[in-house]
Design an enzyme around this catalytic site. Structure first.
Site, PDB file in Angstrom:
ATOM      1  N   PRO A  88       0.808  -1.226   0.000  1.00 52.29           N
ATOM      2  CA  PRO A  88       0.000   0.000   0.000  1.00 52.29           C
ATOM      3  C   PRO A  88       0.838   1.273   0.000  1.00 52.29           C
ATOM      4  O   PRO A  88       0.317   2.363  -0.244  1.00 52.29           O
ATOM      5  CB  PRO A  88      -0.838  -0.117   1.282  1.00 52.29           C
ATOM      6  CG  PRO A  88      -0.138  -1.111   2.129  1.00 52.29           C
ATOM      7  CD  PRO A  88       0.530  -2.056   1.187  1.00 52.29           C
ATOM      8  N   ASP A 124     -10.258   0.231 -24.682  1.00 55.24           N
ATOM      9  CA  ASP A 124     -10.645  -0.002 -23.297  1.00 55.24           C
ATOM     10  C   ASP A 124     -10.758   1.301 -22.521  1.00 55.24           C
ATOM     11  O   ASP A 124     -10.103   2.291 -22.834  1.00 55.24           O
ATOM     12  CB  ASP A 124      -9.596  -0.872 -22.585  1.00 55.24           C
ATOM     13  CG  ASP A 124      -9.659  -2.318 -23.025  1.00 55.24           C
ATOM     14  OD1 ASP A 124     -10.701  -2.733 -23.547  1.00 55.24           O
ATOM     15  OD2 ASP A 124      -8.664  -3.032 -22.816  1.00 55.24           O
ATOM     16  N   GLU A 146       2.133  -7.365   8.520  1.00 56.17           N
ATOM     17  CA  GLU A 146       2.342  -5.923   8.637  1.00 56.17           C
ATOM     18  C   GLU A 146       3.253  -5.371   7.538  1.00 56.17           C
ATOM     19  O   GLU A 146       3.534  -4.169   7.509  1.00 56.17           O
ATOM     20  CB  GLU A 146       2.941  -5.586  10.012  1.00 56.17           C
ATOM     21  CG  GLU A 146       2.006  -5.863  11.172  1.00 56.17           C
ATOM     22  CD  GLU A 146       0.697  -5.096  11.052  1.00 56.17           C
ATOM     23  OE1 GLU A 146       0.752  -3.867  10.856  1.00 56.17           O
ATOM     24  OE2 GLU A 146      -0.369  -5.732  11.126  1.00 56.17           O
TER      25      GLU A 146
END
Length: 249
Positions: free
Chosen positions: A94, A174, A121
């Site tokens: 992330p 697309d 984590e």
């Protein structure tokens, strides 16, 4: 093109990588995907891959030893001896840069990529500092690991490889490929429950159909993802049409 994927759960990839576009690309020999279990590179009898964080706190952290060892086995030399000829080593995390179509296009130019799936984590920071060359996130939400993000990256990149899709023009139409959302699609029957296909699509006037599709893409993007228009490649006619839409509202 070759993908090497480092994961604690290689069994997660079986169905996804054996079917549809990815499966066909592999069967045609256009893509090679190798799954590597991180646990196989962990030292000791018990093959431990995670441990508690220094300084306290909840959760577990992926240890550096198995990840250094796994990547070095793929490179064929220590990470300290990395050269420009080596593949990119990408952490799915992330904290990475946001994955989008432009990043997929960038990665599709590589001959080989190493994708490392995080868990728990996350990674010991030494992996980020000394093993990874890039970090990618597929969005601002929480998943249990990097396996699903790795699947997303692989499919998005494979779609851009020459010959991976039956229609050579499919990727250019697309959503996001041109910076806009895609225009509406219709197929048979012409009318269903009183809802009719737009007449322009039945007219046979290809130039007018393309103009209609372009305007529909602009309208849909303005309504649903106006942020995309800031980076889209727009003509003077496009700008004029968008201005008319804004004025109407």
């Amino acid at each position: 093109m070759r993908f090497d994927i480092l994961t604690l759960f290689p069994e997660m990839f079986a169905g996804v990588f054996d079917a549809t576009i990815i499966g066909r690309a592999r069967a045609m020999g256009r893509v090679q995907i190798e799954l590597h279990n991180i646990r196989d590179y962990a030292p000791g009898k018990h093959r431990v891959t995670d441990d508690t964080p220094y300084g306290g706190g909840g959760g577990m952290v992926l240890k550096p030893e198995p990840l250094f060892a796994a990547v070095e086995a793929l490179l064929g030399h220590p990470v300290e001896e990395r050269t420009s000829a080596d593949p990119a080593v990408i952490l799915l995390t992330p904290q990475g840069r946001r994955f989008d179509q432009s990043v997929a296009r960038e990665l599709s130019g590589a001959q080989r990529l190493v994708l490392v799936c995080g868990r728990y984590e996350g990674f010991d920071e030494r992996v980020r500092e000394h093993v990874a060359t890039d970090e990618i996130s597929i969005g601002d939400y929480v998943l249990s690991g990097g396996e699903i993000p790795a699947m997303v990256v692989v499919e998005a990149v494979i779609r851009l490889l020459p010959g991976a899709l039956g229609d050579a023009l499919a990727t250019s139409r697309d959503s996001h490929a041109s910076g806009l959302l895609e225009y509406p699609h219709y197929t048979r029957p012409v009318e269903y429950r009183g809802h009719r296909v737009p007449d322009i699509l039945l007219s046979g006037h290809h130039a007018e159909i393309e103009r209609w599709r372009r305007r529909q893409a602009l309208r849909r993007t303005l309504e649903r993802r106006p942020d995309l228009l800031e980076k889209a490649d727009l003509s003077a006619e496009d700008h004029a049409y968008l201005a008319s839409l804004r004025q109407a509202h």
